[in-house]
Scaffold this motif. Structure first.
Motif, PDB file in Angstrom:
ATOM      1  N   VAL A 101       0.844  -1.197   0.000  1.00 52.35           N
ATOM      2  CA  VAL A 101       0.000   0.000   0.000  1.00 52.35           C
ATOM      3  C   VAL A 101       0.881   1.250   0.000  1.00 52.35           C
ATOM      4  O   VAL A 101       0.649   2.188  -0.767  1.00 52.35           O
ATOM      5  CB  VAL A 101      -0.975   0.015   1.198  1.00 52.35           C
ATOM      6  N   ASP A 102       1.909   1.246   0.842  1.00 49.13           N
ATOM      7  CA  ASP A 102       2.826   2.390   0.887  1.00 49.13           C
ATOM      8  C   ASP A 102       3.522   2.589  -0.461  1.00 49.13           C
ATOM      9  O   ASP A 102       3.677   3.727  -0.935  1.00 49.13           O
ATOM     10  CB  ASP A 102       3.866   2.201   1.986  1.00 49.13           C
ATOM     11  N   ALA A 103       3.929   1.494  -1.089  1.00 51.88           N
ATOM     12  CA  ALA A 103       4.607   1.583  -2.389  1.00 51.88           C
ATOM     13  C   ALA A 103       3.661   2.104  -3.466  1.00 51.88           C
ATOM     14  O   ALA A 103       4.050   2.930  -4.305  1.00 51.88           O
ATOM     15  CB  ALA A 103       5.171   0.220  -2.784  1.00 51.88           C
ATOM     16  N   LEU A 104       2.422   1.624  -3.449  1.00 49.80           N
ATOM     17  CA  LEU A 104       1.438   2.107  -4.427  1.00 49.80           C
ATOM     18  C   LEU A 104       1.180   3.599  -4.251  1.00 49.80           C
ATOM     19  O   LEU A 104       1.081   4.349  -5.228  1.00 49.80           O
ATOM     20  CB  LEU A 104       0.127   1.322  -4.309  1.00 49.80           C
ATOM     21  N   ALA A 105       1.081   4.029  -3.008  1.00 48.87           N
ATOM     22  CA  ALA A 105       0.863   5.458  -2.751  1.00 48.87           C
ATOM     23  C   ALA A 105       2.053   6.276  -3.229  1.00 48.87           C
ATOM     24  O   ALA A 105       1.895   7.357  -3.787  1.00 48.87           O
ATOM     25  CB  ALA A 105       0.610   5.689  -1.264  1.00 48.87           C
ATOM     26  N   ALA A 106       3.254   5.747  -3.039  1.00 55.57           N
ATOM     27  CA  ALA A 106       4.456   6.468  -3.472  1.00 55.57           C
ATOM     28  C   ALA A 106       4.582   6.492  -4.994  1.00 55.57           C
ATOM     29  O   ALA A 106       5.133   7.442  -5.557  1.00 55.57           O
ATOM     30  CB  ALA A 106       5.694   5.834  -2.851  1.00 55.57           C
ATOM     31  N   ASP A 107       4.074   5.463  -5.674  1.00 52.43           N
ATOM     32  CA  ASP A 107       4.192   5.368  -7.133  1.00 52.43           C
ATOM     33  C   ASP A 107       3.091   6.095  -7.887  1.00 52.43           C
ATOM     34  O   ASP A 107       3.184   6.231  -9.104  1.00 52.43           O
ATOM     35  CB  ASP A 107       4.184   3.899  -7.575  1.00 52.43           C
ATOM     36  N   SER A 108       2.065   6.545  -7.221  1.00 50.33           N
ATOM     37  CA  SER A 108       0.928   7.177  -7.901  1.00 50.33           C
ATOM     38  C   SER A 108       1.229   8.650  -8.140  1.00 50.33           C
ATOM     39  O   SER A 108       0.815   9.524  -7.398  1.00 50.33           O
ATOM     40  CB  SER A 108      -0.339   7.027  -7.063  1.00 50.33           C
ATOM     41  N   SER A 109       1.976   8.901  -9.233  1.00 52.24           N
ATOM     42  CA  SER A 109       2.339  10.277  -9.547  1.00 52.24           C
ATOM     43  C   SER A 109       2.117  10.557 -11.020  1.00 52.24           C
ATOM     44  O   SER A 109       2.006   9.645 -11.841  1.00 52.24           O
ATOM     45  CB  SER A 109       3.789  10.557  -9.161  1.00 52.24           C
ATOM     46  N   PHE A 110       2.046  11.844 -11.334  1.00 52.06           N
ATOM     47  CA  PHE A 110       1.882  12.289 -12.713  1.00 52.06           C
ATOM     48  C   PHE A 110       2.652  13.586 -12.871  1.00 52.06           C
ATOM     49  O   PHE A 110       2.524  14.495 -12.049  1.00 52.06           O
ATOM     50  CB  PHE A 110       0.389  12.492 -13.044  1.00 52.06           C
ATOM     51  N   ASN A 111       3.462  13.657 -13.893  1.00 49.02           N
ATOM     52  CA  ASN A 111       4.313  14.834 -14.145  1.00 49.02           C
ATOM     53  C   ASN A 111       5.166  15.186 -12.932  1.00 49.02           C
ATOM     54  O   ASN A 111       5.340  16.361 -12.596  1.00 49.02           O
ATOM     55  CB  ASN A 111       3.482  16.042 -14.573  1.00 49.02           C
ATOM     56  N   GLY A 112       5.654  14.173 -12.250  1.00 45.11           N
ATOM     57  CA  GLY A 112       6.546  14.399 -11.127  1.00 45.11           C
ATOM     58  C   GLY A 112       5.860  14.776  -9.827  1.00 45.11           C
ATOM     59  O   GLY A 112       6.521  15.066  -8.846  1.00 45.11           O
ATOM     60  N   VAL A 113       4.539  14.782  -9.795  1.00 42.36           N
ATOM     61  CA  VAL A 113       3.801  15.141  -8.581  1.00 42.36           C
ATOM     62  C   VAL A 113       3.070  13.905  -8.077  1.00 42.36           C
ATOM     63  O   VAL A 113       2.287  13.295  -8.809  1.00 42.36           O
ATOM     64  CB  VAL A 113       2.780  16.270  -8.853  1.00 42.36           C
ATOM     65  N   ASN A 114       3.345  13.537  -6.823  1.00 41.71           N
ATOM     66  CA  ASN A 114       2.643  12.407  -6.229  1.00 41.71           C
ATOM     67  C   ASN A 114       1.202  12.826  -5.961  1.00 41.71           C
ATOM     68  O   ASN A 114       0.951  13.849  -5.333  1.00 41.71           O
ATOM     69  CB  ASN A 114       3.320  11.968  -4.935  1.00 41.71           C
ATOM     70  N   LEU A 115       0.260  12.041  -6.451  1.00 43.58           N
ATOM     71  CA  LEU A 115      -1.144  12.419  -6.374  1.00 43.58           C
ATOM     72  C   LEU A 115      -1.855  11.897  -5.131  1.00 43.58           C
ATOM     73  O   LEU A 115      -2.919  12.380  -4.788  1.00 43.58           O
ATOM     74  CB  LEU A 115      -1.879  11.911  -7.627  1.00 43.58           C
ATOM     75  N   ILE A 116      -1.272  10.904  -4.461  1.00 44.04           N
ATOM     76  CA  ILE A 116      -1.930  10.306  -3.311  1.00 44.04           C
ATOM     77  C   ILE A 116      -1.201  10.663  -2.011  1.00 44.04           C
ATOM     78  O   ILE A 116      -1.803  11.054  -1.032  1.00 44.04           O
ATOM     79  CB  ILE A 116      -2.031   8.775  -3.471  1.00 44.04           C
ATOM     80  N   ASP A 117       0.098  10.543  -2.038  1.00 46.19           N
ATOM     81  CA  ASP A 117       0.895  10.771  -0.835  1.00 46.19           C
ATOM     82  C   ASP A 117       1.450  12.201  -0.851  1.00 46.19           C
ATOM     83  O   ASP A 117       2.637  12.427  -0.748  1.00 46.19           O
ATOM     84  CB  ASP A 117       2.036   9.759  -0.777  1.00 46.19           C
TER      85      ASP A 117
END
Length: 142
Positions: free
Chosen positions: A119-135
């Protein structure tokens, strides 16, 4: 020859028809020769520039909308993956609560810890254009 007397409104109508006839003759000549009045070229150029500017504005707006849609899709994909992983964690937690076997509880605890890292890894990987969208904080997203 007999003279015909026309009212002022009839005379005005005749003059308007004559002007229309002259304008039509000029238009037909322009069409036949391919030549145009330069005044129309200036107007056409101004209208063309205005339309080009408007098209560029619309293209820029479309790019912004496409970027926003991609951002939302990336966030949604990340949240859906986290939701699926959290369902696994819940099932593991329910199994943990249901058993009294210490060895099984230890294995379930290890599985739960692994799912938590996912879950932590998924939150860290959820980004777009260099901006993390979840964390991220609200300030990071603007």
């Amino acid at each position: 020859m007999d003279q015909v007397t026309l009212s002022s409104s009839a005379q005005s109508s005749v003059r308007a028809l004559q002007q229309t006839d002259r304008a039509q003759a000029v238009n037909q000549k322009e069409l036949a020769t391919g030549r145009r009045d330069q005044r129309f070229d200036v107007i056409s150029d101004l209208v063309s520039r205005a339309l080009d500017t408007r098209a560029a504005d619309l293209a820029s707006t479309k790019d912004g909308i496409d970027n926003a849609l991609s951002t939302v899709e990336a966030a949604t994909d990340g949240l859906n993956a986290i939701e699926d992983t959290l369902k696994q964690a819940r099932a593991i937690a329910e199994q943990y609560e249901a058993t009294d076997d210490a060895d099984q509880k230890a294995r379930l605890q290890a599985q739960f810890d692994e799912v938590s890292r996912q879950v932590d890894a998924l939150a860290a990987d959820s980004s777009f254009n260099g901006v993390n969208l979840i964390d991220a904080t609200a300030d990071d997203l603007t």
